[in-house]
Design an enzyme around this catalytic site. Sequence first.
Site, PDB file in Angstrom:
ATOM      1  N   ASP A 133      55.343  19.596   2.235  1.00 22.70           N
ATOM      2  CA  ASP A 133      55.308  19.368   3.595  1.00 22.70           C
ATOM      3  C   ASP A 133      54.224  18.092   3.792  1.00 22.70           C
ATOM      4  O   ASP A 133      53.418  18.105   2.973  1.00 22.70           O
ATOM      5  CB  ASP A 133      54.834  20.577   4.394  1.00 22.70           C
ATOM      6  CG  ASP A 133      55.175  20.358   5.692  1.00 22.70           C
ATOM      7  OD1 ASP A 133      56.011  19.573   5.975  1.00 22.70           O
ATOM      8  OD2 ASP A 133      54.628  21.241   6.630  1.00 22.70           O
ATOM      9  N   GLY A 134      54.308  17.367   4.802  1.00 20.54           N
ATOM     10  CA  GLY A 134      53.667  16.337   5.244  1.00 20.54           C
ATOM     11  C   GLY A 134      53.910  15.040   5.160  1.00 20.54           C
ATOM     12  O   GLY A 134      53.279  13.928   5.254  1.00 20.54           O
ATOM     13  N   GLY A 191      56.127  13.343   6.767  1.00 17.46           N
ATOM     14  CA  GLY A 191      56.309  12.428   8.140  1.00 17.46           C
ATOM     15  C   GLY A 191      54.783  12.145   8.690  1.00 17.46           C
ATOM     16  O   GLY A 191      54.515  10.956   8.927  1.00 17.46           O
ATOM     17  N   ARG A 192      53.843  13.296   8.440  1.00 15.22           N
ATOM     18  CA  ARG A 192      52.256  12.791   8.904  1.00 15.22           C
ATOM     19  C   ARG A 192      51.848  11.645   7.942  1.00 15.22           C
ATOM     20  O   ARG A 192      50.986  10.796   8.463  1.00 15.22           O
ATOM     21  CB  ARG A 192      51.492  14.146   8.840  1.00 15.22           C
ATOM     22  CG  ARG A 192      51.534  14.874  10.118  1.00 15.22           C
ATOM     23  CD  ARG A 192      51.080  16.262   9.868  1.00 15.22           C
ATOM     24  NE  ARG A 192      52.265  17.070   9.330  1.00 15.22           N
ATOM     25  CZ  ARG A 192      52.078  18.291   8.934  1.00 15.22           C
ATOM     26  NH1 ARG A 192      50.848  18.893   9.040  1.00 15.22           N
ATOM     27  NH2 ARG A 192      52.981  19.022   8.259  1.00 15.22           N
ATOM     28  N   HIS A 219      59.007  10.196   3.227  1.00 16.50           N
ATOM     29  CA  HIS A 219      59.933  10.633   2.223  1.00 16.50           C
ATOM     30  C   HIS A 219      60.224   9.978   0.856  1.00 16.50           C
ATOM     31  O   HIS A 219      60.152  10.346  -0.069  1.00 16.50           O
ATOM     32  CB  HIS A 219      61.210  10.914   3.093  1.00 16.50           C
ATOM     33  CG  HIS A 219      61.201  11.602   4.305  1.00 16.50           C
ATOM     34  ND1 HIS A 219      60.574  12.981   4.202  1.00 16.50           N
ATOM     35  CD2 HIS A 219      61.736  11.515   5.625  1.00 16.50           C
ATOM     36  CE1 HIS A 219      60.678  13.323   5.584  1.00 16.50           C
ATOM     37  NE2 HIS A 219      61.305  12.849   6.130  1.00 16.50           N
ATOM     38  N   SER A 234      67.752  24.899   5.926  1.00 16.43           N
ATOM     39  CA  SER A 234      69.067  24.799   6.595  1.00 16.43           C
ATOM     40  C   SER A 234      68.634  24.397   8.052  1.00 16.43           C
ATOM     41  O   SER A 234      69.424  24.252   8.848  1.00 16.43           O
ATOM     42  CB  SER A 234      69.488  26.408   6.489  1.00 16.43           C
ATOM     43  OG  SER A 234      68.587  27.516   6.251  1.00 16.43           O
ATOM     44  N   ARG A 240      66.849  17.855  12.540  1.00 17.67           N
ATOM     45  CA  ARG A 240      66.186  16.640  12.692  1.00 17.67           C
ATOM     46  C   ARG A 240      66.979  15.220  13.139  1.00 17.67           C
ATOM     47  O   ARG A 240      68.256  15.196  13.226  1.00 17.67           O
ATOM     48  CB  ARG A 240      65.387  16.219  11.360  1.00 17.67           C
ATOM     49  CG  ARG A 240      64.376  17.142  10.912  1.00 17.67           C
ATOM     50  CD  ARG A 240      63.418  16.490   9.929  1.00 17.67           C
ATOM     51  NE  ARG A 240      62.677  17.746   9.481  1.00 17.67           N
ATOM     52  CZ  ARG A 240      61.509  17.427   8.905  1.00 17.67           C
ATOM     53  NH1 ARG A 240      61.156  16.413   8.343  1.00 17.67           N
ATOM     54  NH2 ARG A 240      60.431  18.411   8.848  1.00 17.67           N
ATOM     55  N   LEU A 251      61.139  23.028 -18.769  1.00 20.58           N
ATOM     56  CA  LEU A 251      60.961  23.300 -17.317  1.00 20.58           C
ATOM     57  C   LEU A 251      62.353  23.478 -16.997  1.00 20.58           C
ATOM     58  O   LEU A 251      63.419  22.714 -16.841  1.00 20.58           O
ATOM     59  CB  LEU A 251      60.074  22.440 -16.755  1.00 20.58           C
ATOM     60  CG  LEU A 251      60.042  22.603 -15.250  1.00 20.58           C
ATOM     61  CD1 LEU A 251      58.913  23.599 -14.901  1.00 20.58           C
ATOM     62  CD2 LEU A 251      59.569  21.253 -14.365  1.00 20.58           C
ATOM     63  N   ARG A 292      52.761  28.617   6.905  1.00 23.71           N
ATOM     64  CA  ARG A 292      53.900  29.426   6.902  1.00 23.71           C
ATOM     65  C   ARG A 292      54.775  29.463   5.770  1.00 23.71           C
ATOM     66  O   ARG A 292      54.722  28.379   5.193  1.00 23.71           O
ATOM     67  CB  ARG A 292      54.729  29.257   8.322  1.00 23.71           C
ATOM     68  CG  ARG A 292      54.652  27.762   8.528  1.00 23.71           C
ATOM     69  CD  ARG A 292      55.351  27.493   9.884  1.00 23.71           C
ATOM     70  NE  ARG A 292      55.570  25.978  10.276  1.00 23.71           N
ATOM     71  CZ  ARG A 292      54.660  25.367  11.107  1.00 23.71           C
ATOM     72  NH1 ARG A 292      53.556  25.961  11.593  1.00 23.71           N
ATOM     73  NH2 ARG A 292      54.864  24.054  11.174  1.00 23.71           N
ATOM     74  N   SER A 327      58.334  29.156   6.558  1.00 27.03           N
ATOM     75  CA  SER A 327      59.392  28.276   6.899  1.00 27.03           C
ATOM     76  C   SER A 327      60.754  28.794   6.356  1.00 27.03           C
ATOM     77  O   SER A 327      61.486  27.832   5.796  1.00 27.03           O
ATOM     78  CB  SER A 327      59.155  26.788   6.828  1.00 27.03           C
ATOM     79  OG  SER A 327      58.055  26.403   7.586  1.00 27.03           O
TER      80      SER A 327
HETATM   81  C1  IPE Z   1      59.852  23.174   5.438  1.00 29.69           C
HETATM   82  O1  IPE Z   1      59.284  22.171   5.913  1.00 29.69           O
HETATM   83  C2  IPE Z   1      61.302  22.688   4.941  1.00 29.69           C
HETATM   84  C3  IPE Z   1      60.906  21.634   3.759  1.00 29.69           C
HETATM   85  C4  IPE Z   1      59.856  21.257   3.031  1.00 29.69           C
HETATM   86  C5  IPE Z   1      62.043  21.125   3.057  1.00 29.69           C
HETATM   87  P1  IPE Z   1      59.307  21.770   7.523  1.00 29.69           P
HETATM   88  O2  IPE Z   1      58.353  20.734   7.887  1.00 29.69           O
HETATM   89  O3  IPE Z   1      60.755  21.577   8.020  1.00 29.69           O
HETATM   90  O4  IPE Z   1      58.875  23.212   8.332  1.00 29.69           O
HETATM   91  P2  IPE Z   1      58.316  23.518   9.729  1.00 29.69           P
HETATM   92  O5  IPE Z   1      59.347  23.057  10.640  1.00 29.69           O
HETATM   93  O6  IPE Z   1      56.948  22.690   9.953  1.00 29.69           O
HETATM   94  O7  IPE Z   1      58.278  24.992   9.686  1.00 29.69           O
HETATM   95  C1  IPE Z   2      58.424  17.565   4.366  1.00 29.79           C
HETATM   96  O1  IPE Z   2      57.749  16.598   5.242  1.00 29.79           O
HETATM   97  C2  IPE Z   2      59.854  17.126   4.005  1.00 29.79           C
HETATM   98  C3  IPE Z   2      61.093  17.742   4.581  1.00 29.79           C
HETATM   99  C4  IPE Z   2      61.105  18.617   5.366  1.00 29.79           C
HETATM  100  C5  IPE Z   2      62.457  17.127   4.264  1.00 29.79           C
HETATM  101  P1  IPE Z   2      57.919  16.384   6.652  1.00 29.79           P
HETATM  102  O2  IPE Z   2      58.821  15.409   7.018  1.00 29.79           O
HETATM  103  O3  IPE Z   2      58.182  17.877   7.297  1.00 29.79           O
HETATM  104  O4  IPE Z   2      56.465  16.116   7.216  1.00 29.79           O
HETATM  105  P2  IPE Z   2      55.755  16.476   8.487  1.00 29.79           P
HETATM  106  O5  IPE Z   2      55.519  17.960   8.671  1.00 29.79           O
HETATM  107  O6  IPE Z   2      56.573  16.030   9.468  1.00 29.79           O
HETATM  108  O7  IPE Z   2      54.492  15.661   8.355  1.00 29.79           O
HETATM  109 MG    MG Z   3      56.936  19.332   7.970  1.00 23.73          MG
END
Ligand code: IPE
Ligand code: IPE
Ligand code: MG
Length: 261
Positions: free
Chosen positions: A31-32, A34-35, A48, A77, A82, A142, A205, A207
């Site tokens: 996760d992260g 986007g940020r 990404h 899922s 998005r 692996l 979480r 998720s």
């Molecule tokens: C969970 O991340 C799914 C993946 C990393 C693929 P999200 O960024 O979609 O989760 P939420 O929406 O913050 O719970």
């Molecule tokens: C996780 O990073 C990648 C996917 C869910 C595909 P995010 O895109 O959720 O990044 P944030 O949470 O917005 O920073």
């Molecule tokens: Mg996220």
Amino acid sequence: MVADTPEALIAPAADVPARERLPQHVAIVMDGNGRWAQQRSLPRTAGHREGARTVRRIVQACNERGIGALTLFAFSSENWQRPRPEVEVLMNLFMTTLRGEIRRLDDANIRLRFIGEPSAFPSTLQDYIAKAQRRTAGNTGLTLVIAANYGGRWDIARAARRVSEEVLAGRLRCEQITPDTLRHYTCLADLPEPDLFIRTAGEQRISNFLLWQMAYTELYFTERLWPDFGPADLDAACAAFAGRERRFGMTGEQIARGRRA
Ligand code: IPE
Ligand code: IPE
Ligand code: MG
């Protein structure tokens, strides 16, 4: 009575070799992305792309450390919700990454698997997934599991559907449906359950990740954004794991006694 102090119970047993304290199956919510991009005033999709580079580094690090299985949550899922351009970039990224990496993965003796519902993906991507799984099926290093269009609730519902089909066909009786039978119909039933769950980017979480499989997984959360996550962060998570005492419902004393036995 065992006279162990609480500290002695929590500390890792000194007599357990480091390799045995290594998690055999690590599951990561990456996760992260986007940020990471937003912090640099870049479009989210740049995050990404950078995240895909981290995947390569962490897969290699897990393989080198002798971790048996790594499950990465690549697309949930719920991620279809998005914005469409972001979903399209993610699909293209899966395709190009898969195409670019498969040979390297195969050469490194990595077995690639996918869990999730592939039918929603573009057909070329579905073909790549099938080909990549076939090509690496015999590898013994692996096991790399990519969870794509995966949801923990989908997994459990699918198991329930499959088990119902067995009952309707007369191959199973209702009384035989126990957690252990249902387990066989869930994804990854042939792998050890994840020992260690890592989620990057500070969110605490699950998720809708591996809901069934993570009943006794140790949870580890880090503020580090996925594109910045490196082998040293993986090692820090593994070190935290090695210091945990997994009790599986028993008492600390029982666990300590088992260690000495
Ligand atoms: C969970 O991340 C799914 C993946 C990393 C693929 P999200 O960024 O979609 O989760 P939420 O929406 O913050 O719970
Ligand atoms: C996780 O990073 C990648 C996917 C869910 C595909 P995010 O895109 O959720 O990044 P944030 O949470 O917005 O920073
Ligand atoms: Mg996220």
